[in-house]
Motif scaffolding. Structure first.
Motif, PDB file in Angstrom:
ATOM      1  N   PRO A   1      69.747  68.047  79.709  1.00  0.00           N
ATOM      2  CA  PRO A   1      70.579  69.049  78.592  1.00  0.00           C
ATOM      3  C   PRO A   1      69.494  69.228  77.605  1.00  0.00           C
ATOM      4  N   VAL A   2      69.297  70.493  77.071  1.00  0.00           N
ATOM      5  CA  VAL A   2      68.537  70.863  76.103  1.00  0.00           C
ATOM      6  C   VAL A   2      68.842  72.163  75.489  1.00  0.00           C
ATOM      7  N   MET A   3      68.331  72.278  74.407  1.00  0.00           N
ATOM      8  CA  MET A   3      68.670  73.523  73.629  1.00  0.00           C
ATOM      9  C   MET A   3      67.444  74.110  73.146  1.00  0.00           C
ATOM     10  N   GLY A   4      67.449  75.504  73.063  1.00  0.00           N
ATOM     11  CA  GLY A   4      66.105  76.342  72.723  1.00  0.00           C
ATOM     12  C   GLY A   4      66.679  77.428  72.540  1.00  0.00           C
ATOM     13  N   LYS A   5      66.375  78.496  73.230  1.00  0.00           N
ATOM     14  CA  LYS A   5      66.413  79.758  72.893  1.00  0.00           C
ATOM     15  C   LYS A   5      67.949  80.361  72.549  1.00  0.00           C
ATOM     16  N   GLU A   6      68.847  79.529  72.677  1.00  0.00           N
ATOM     17  CA  GLU A   6      70.217  79.986  72.271  1.00  0.00           C
ATOM     18  C   GLU A   6      70.200  79.885  70.948  1.00  0.00           C
ATOM     19  N   ALA A   7      69.123  79.062  70.101  1.00  0.00           N
ATOM     20  CA  ALA A   7      68.989  79.043  68.606  1.00  0.00           C
ATOM     21  C   ALA A   7      67.689  79.657  68.203  1.00  0.00           C
ATOM     22  N   ILE A   8      66.778  79.289  68.761  1.00  0.00           N
ATOM     23  CA  ILE A   8      65.374  79.879  68.342  1.00  0.00           C
ATOM     24  C   ILE A   8      65.259  81.211  68.888  1.00  0.00           C
TER      25      ILE A   8
ATOM     26  N   GLU B   1      57.053  85.950  65.491  1.00  0.00           N
ATOM     27  CA  GLU B   1      56.377  84.545  65.131  1.00  0.00           C
ATOM     28  C   GLU B   1      57.617  83.942  64.678  1.00  0.00           C
ATOM     29  N   LEU B   2      57.401  82.668  64.522  1.00  0.00           N
ATOM     30  CA  LEU B   2      58.378  81.786  63.884  1.00  0.00           C
ATOM     31  C   LEU B   2      57.640  81.175  62.600  1.00  0.00           C
ATOM     32  N   ASP B   3      58.618  80.565  61.729  1.00  0.00           N
ATOM     33  CA  ASP B   3      58.126  79.699  60.472  1.00  0.00           C
ATOM     34  C   ASP B   3      59.007  78.490  60.310  1.00  0.00           C
ATOM     35  N   GLN B   4      58.687  77.794  59.313  1.00  0.00           N
ATOM     36  CA  GLN B   4      59.654  76.913  59.204  1.00  0.00           C
ATOM     37  C   GLN B   4      60.952  77.199  58.563  1.00  0.00           C
ATOM     38  N   ASP B   5      61.066  78.047  58.036  1.00  0.00           N
ATOM     39  CA  ASP B   5      62.467  78.815  57.419  1.00  0.00           C
ATOM     40  C   ASP B   5      63.451  79.272  58.765  1.00  0.00           C
ATOM     41  N   ILE B   6      62.783  79.734  59.353  1.00  0.00           N
ATOM     42  CA  ILE B   6      63.289  80.375  60.868  1.00  0.00           C
ATOM     43  C   ILE B   6      63.947  79.372  61.661  1.00  0.00           C
ATOM     44  N   VAL B   7      62.678  78.252  62.002  1.00  0.00           N
ATOM     45  CA  VAL B   7      63.427  77.069  62.554  1.00  0.00           C
ATOM     46  C   VAL B   7      64.258  76.109  62.016  1.00  0.00           C
ATOM     47  N   PHE B   8      64.215  76.250  60.779  1.00  0.00           N
ATOM     48  CA  PHE B   8      65.407  75.332  60.049  1.00  0.00           C
ATOM     49  C   PHE B   8      66.646  76.057  60.126  1.00  0.00           C
ATOM     50  N   ARG B   9      66.769  77.272  59.672  1.00  0.00           N
ATOM     51  CA  ARG B   9      67.907  78.059  59.757  1.00  0.00           C
ATOM     52  C   ARG B   9      68.466  78.106  61.177  1.00  0.00           C
ATOM     53  N   ALA B  10      67.891  78.123  62.308  1.00  0.00           N
ATOM     54  CA  ALA B  10      68.216  78.450  63.466  1.00  0.00           C
ATOM     55  C   ALA B  10      68.810  77.184  64.020  1.00  0.00           C
ATOM     56  N   LEU B  11      68.145  75.661  63.612  1.00  0.00           N
ATOM     57  CA  LEU B  11      68.670  74.761  64.301  1.00  0.00           C
ATOM     58  C   LEU B  11      69.785  73.971  63.473  1.00  0.00           C
ATOM     59  N   GLU B  12      69.685  74.168  62.287  1.00  0.00           N
ATOM     60  CA  GLU B  12      70.645  73.238  61.406  1.00  0.00           C
ATOM     61  C   GLU B  12      72.282  73.071  61.779  1.00  0.00           C
ATOM     62  N   PRO B  13      72.319  74.554  62.170  1.00  0.00           N
ATOM     63  CA  PRO B  13      73.874  74.414  62.603  1.00  0.00           C
ATOM     64  C   PRO B  13      74.204  73.743  63.744  1.00  0.00           C
ATOM     65  N   PHE B  14      73.462  73.808  64.789  1.00  0.00           N
ATOM     66  CA  PHE B  14      73.456  73.168  66.000  1.00  0.00           C
ATOM     67  C   PHE B  14      73.283  71.581  65.858  1.00  0.00           C
ATOM     68  N   LEU B  15      72.246  71.145  64.990  1.00  0.00           N
ATOM     69  CA  LEU B  15      72.058  69.666  64.891  1.00  0.00           C
ATOM     70  C   LEU B  15      73.036  68.990  64.134  1.00  0.00           C
ATOM     71  N   SER B  16      74.040  69.568  63.381  1.00  0.00           N
ATOM     72  CA  SER B  16      74.987  68.920  62.640  1.00  0.00           C
ATOM     73  C   SER B  16      76.150  68.924  63.398  1.00  0.00           C
ATOM     74  N   ARG B  17      76.357  69.547  64.731  1.00  0.00           N
ATOM     75  CA  ARG B  17      77.499  69.170  65.547  1.00  0.00           C
ATOM     76  C   ARG B  17      77.273  68.099  66.366  1.00  0.00           C
TER      77      ARG B  17
END
Ligand code: TPP
Length: 610
Positions: free
Chosen positions: A307-314, A319-335
């Motif tokens: 099981p892996v998460m990726g493009k459903e969030a990212i 181009e990515l940056d740290q804000d995009i990565v943080f905002r994309a993953l934060e809601p998922f990682l807190s579940r």
């Protein structure tokens, strides 16, 4: 071309501040690369521009990325570590040699740098070059900063030589153009690699390509083992209950966004080290892949049943940056974490070796009786040259008994490979041999390139006035359309002269004239073209006379057998000529004892073809 002369101008103690592109060029010199070429394109351009300013490495722009890669292959074959640079779309242009190069492998290390442009800052599309590494089954390195860009080049060259493979070094805009500190390392000490002819490795006709294909599959698994051990693939401990897999600059964004996460940082991102992935899963309950553009790593992890998460969030674009990565993953990682499954690594099944069909004779592929390509090979074999071949009927010239071609990579590769080979050795050590249809397909651009880059050498165009291999289709040199009507035709000789090259047309059936033209061209400085003209023997209906054998004179020396004509066979006391003979007369010219002649000709073996 001397390797690494003057690199010590850059003292090892001094820290440099380099862009990723500059670091790649410096890294190449440090790794002993003495030949670099490429075609400009943002964000890759400055790699070659920097290399051109450094000592110890020859740098040249090529006419396009395909020719650049073929030229670098030639230099690698000659024994010189070589690098070729391009932007991502350039790899599409170079895809033909790129894919087959995976099979032939290399001599000296060969590194292909492809710089991707996520976000299309200056490109017509957004394309993830990493797919090409998987496509071609070759190793790929993805540096994440300038220091790694510098260090990974040396690793790429050593992987290339150790595993007999081209290596893809993938950069992206942020790495290519961003700057960072680089601590220079001690230059790599190289063991000189001479050129050794190896037809079954470098001539990719089907019977050899099948063997090399199996080698590629095995190499991929050995490389996976190397990826497991690679110090560039690091499992970094964290305190969070989730882990992140990332490569390239995406790693730096994710690291900054989630400093407490576990990380599997992939410097060597293809082939994927399954064991290291599994180890990450032993540490954490959830894993995310952070990558720019395609779900390249994510799909491979998913294919392992994990099981892996990726493009459903990212985002899968830009181009990515740290804000995009943080905002994309934060809601998922807190579940809450999902349930975990054990990874499975299924073994790959292999096809059984093909068996001959009982009752059917084995017929090795061979040039037709009377094919005049054979005359060129007979003349070439008398010279100490590495003939770089191409694709067409004439590729059969690499097979026994002729053994007259050293390489066959893809259509149009011969000229670039010859140019790179001769440039690397600084002399006319190789020639290029290609057909007329292949010349129009992709021989014109490398010829222009060879002129521009002042390549030394000899190009022989086997002009049989057709595309014989695929069934006698027309091409721009003949003007023939598919309905066999006549259209305008390009004059090959005028075209070559228009480029600025010496060019002579010789009748390929006149062995003496052909041999003399070859000698004259090889004695001349620089680059020239010989057009060996003779219509394909299958298109000529009338037989040019019957050849007879003088049994008294024939001593079975084998000279005529060496030209591999299927109409000549050895007998008990002398050779015999079968009905398949077209009367081309090459054997008459080759025989030193005058044992072969045209029936009715006065003085056995004394006359040429009528
Ligand atoms: C990219 C690509 N397109 C098409 C082919 C199929 N193909 C192989 S050789 C060839 C042309 C051969 O013609 P020519 O160079 O004139 O040599 P000949 O067979 O006439 O001796 C073609 C179209 C190929 N191998 N690669």
């Amino acid at each position: 071309m001397a390797a690494r002369v003057g690199y010590n101008r850059c003292p090892v103690e001094r820290t440099l501040f380099l862009s990723g592109n500059e670091a790649i060029a410096h890294g190449a010199v440090r790794a002993g690369a003495a030949f670099a070429c490429g075609y400009p394109g943002t964000p890759s351009t400055e790699i070659l521009e920097t290399a051109a300013r450094l000592e110890g490495i020859h740098a040249q722009w090529c006419v396009n990325e395909k020719v650049a890669l073929e030229t670098a292959v030639g230099a690698s074959l000659a024994g010189v570590r070589s690098m070729v640079t391009m932007k991502h779309v350039g790899l599409n242009v170079a895809a033909d040699p790129f894919m087959t190069l995976s099979l032939t492998g290399v001599n000296a290390g060969l590194v292909i740098v492809s710089a991707d442009d996520p976000g299309m800052n200056s490109s017509q599309n957004e394309q993830d070059s990493r797919n090409y590494a998987k496509f071609a089954k070759i190793p790929m390195l993805e540096p994440s900063d300038s220091q790694e860009a510098y260090d990974f080049v040396a690793e790429a060259f050593s992987l290339s030589e150790e595993f007999d493979t081209p290596v893809l070094l993938r950069s992206t805009t942020r790495l290519s153009h961003g700057r960072g500190q680089v601590i220079p390392r001690v230059p790599v000490e190289l063991v000189p690699r001479g050129y050794e002819r190896d037809i079954s490795k470098y001539v990719m006709v089907p019977q050899y390509a099948r063997l090399r294909n199996r080698f590629v599959l095995e190499r991929l698994e050995t490389l996976r083992g190397r990826a497991e051990e690679s110090p560039f693939n690091v499992l970094e401990a964290g305190t969070a209950e989730f882990g992140i897999i990332a490569s390239g600059v995406a790693y730096t964004y994710a690291r900054e966004a989630f400093p407490k996460a576990w990380f599997l940082k992939l410097g060597m991102s293809h082939p994927l080290p399954y064991g290291k992935v599994a180890r990450l899963y032993q540490q954490v309950s959830r894993v995310v892949v952070v990558e720019e553009l395609d779900p390249f790593i994510e799909e491979q992890v998913r294919a392992l049943g994990l099981p892996v998460m990726g493009k459903e969030a990212i985002p899968a674009e830009g181009e990515l940056d740290q804000d995009i990565v943080f905002r994309a993953l934060e809601p998922f990682l807190s579940r809450r974490p999902p349930r975990r499954r054990r990874p499975v690594f299924p073994p790959a099944p292999r096809l059984a070796d093909p068996q001959p069909v009982a009752g059917l004779p084995v017929r090795p592929p061979v040039l037709c009786a009377g094919c005049t390509h054979r005359a060129v090979f007979a003349a070439l074999r008398r010279r100490k040259l590495a003939p770089m071949g191409d694709i067409g009927c004439y590729a059969l010239g690499a097979l026994p008994p002729l053994l007259a071609l050293d390489s066959c990579l893809c259509m149009g590769a011969s000229i670039g490979m010859m140019a790179g080979f001769n440039k690397a050795l600084g002399r006319k050590a190789a020639a290029a041999v290609l057909g007329d249809s292949t010349f129009f397909h992709s021989g014109v651009t490398p010829l222009i390139d060879a002129f521009y880059n002042e390549a030394d050498g000899l190009v022989i165009v086997l002009d049989n006035r057709t595309t014989a291999m695929t069934g006698h289709q027309g091409h721009p040199g003949t003007g023939l359309r598919p309905d066999r009507s006549q259209g305008p035709a390009v004059d090959l000789e005028m075209l070559c002269r228009g480029i600025g090259l010496r060019c002579a047309t010789v009748a390929a059936g006149d062995y003496g004239a052909l041999d003399a033209a070859l000698k004259a061209e090889l004695d001349a400085p620089g680059l020239g073209v010989i057009i060996a003209l003779a219509p394909c023997v299958l298109m000529v209906s009338e037989k040019r006379g019957a050849i007879v054998v003088d049994e008294e004179r024939c001593n079975l020396c084998g000279l005529c057998l060496d030209i591999g004509c299927p109409a000549i066979a050895p007998g008990d006391d002398c050779v015999s000529i079968s009905d398949g003979c077209t009367g081309c007369g090459l054997c008459v010219e080759i025989c030193r004892r005058g044992a072969l002649s045209y029936a009715g000709a006065s003085g056995a073996g004394s006359e040429g073809a009528p």
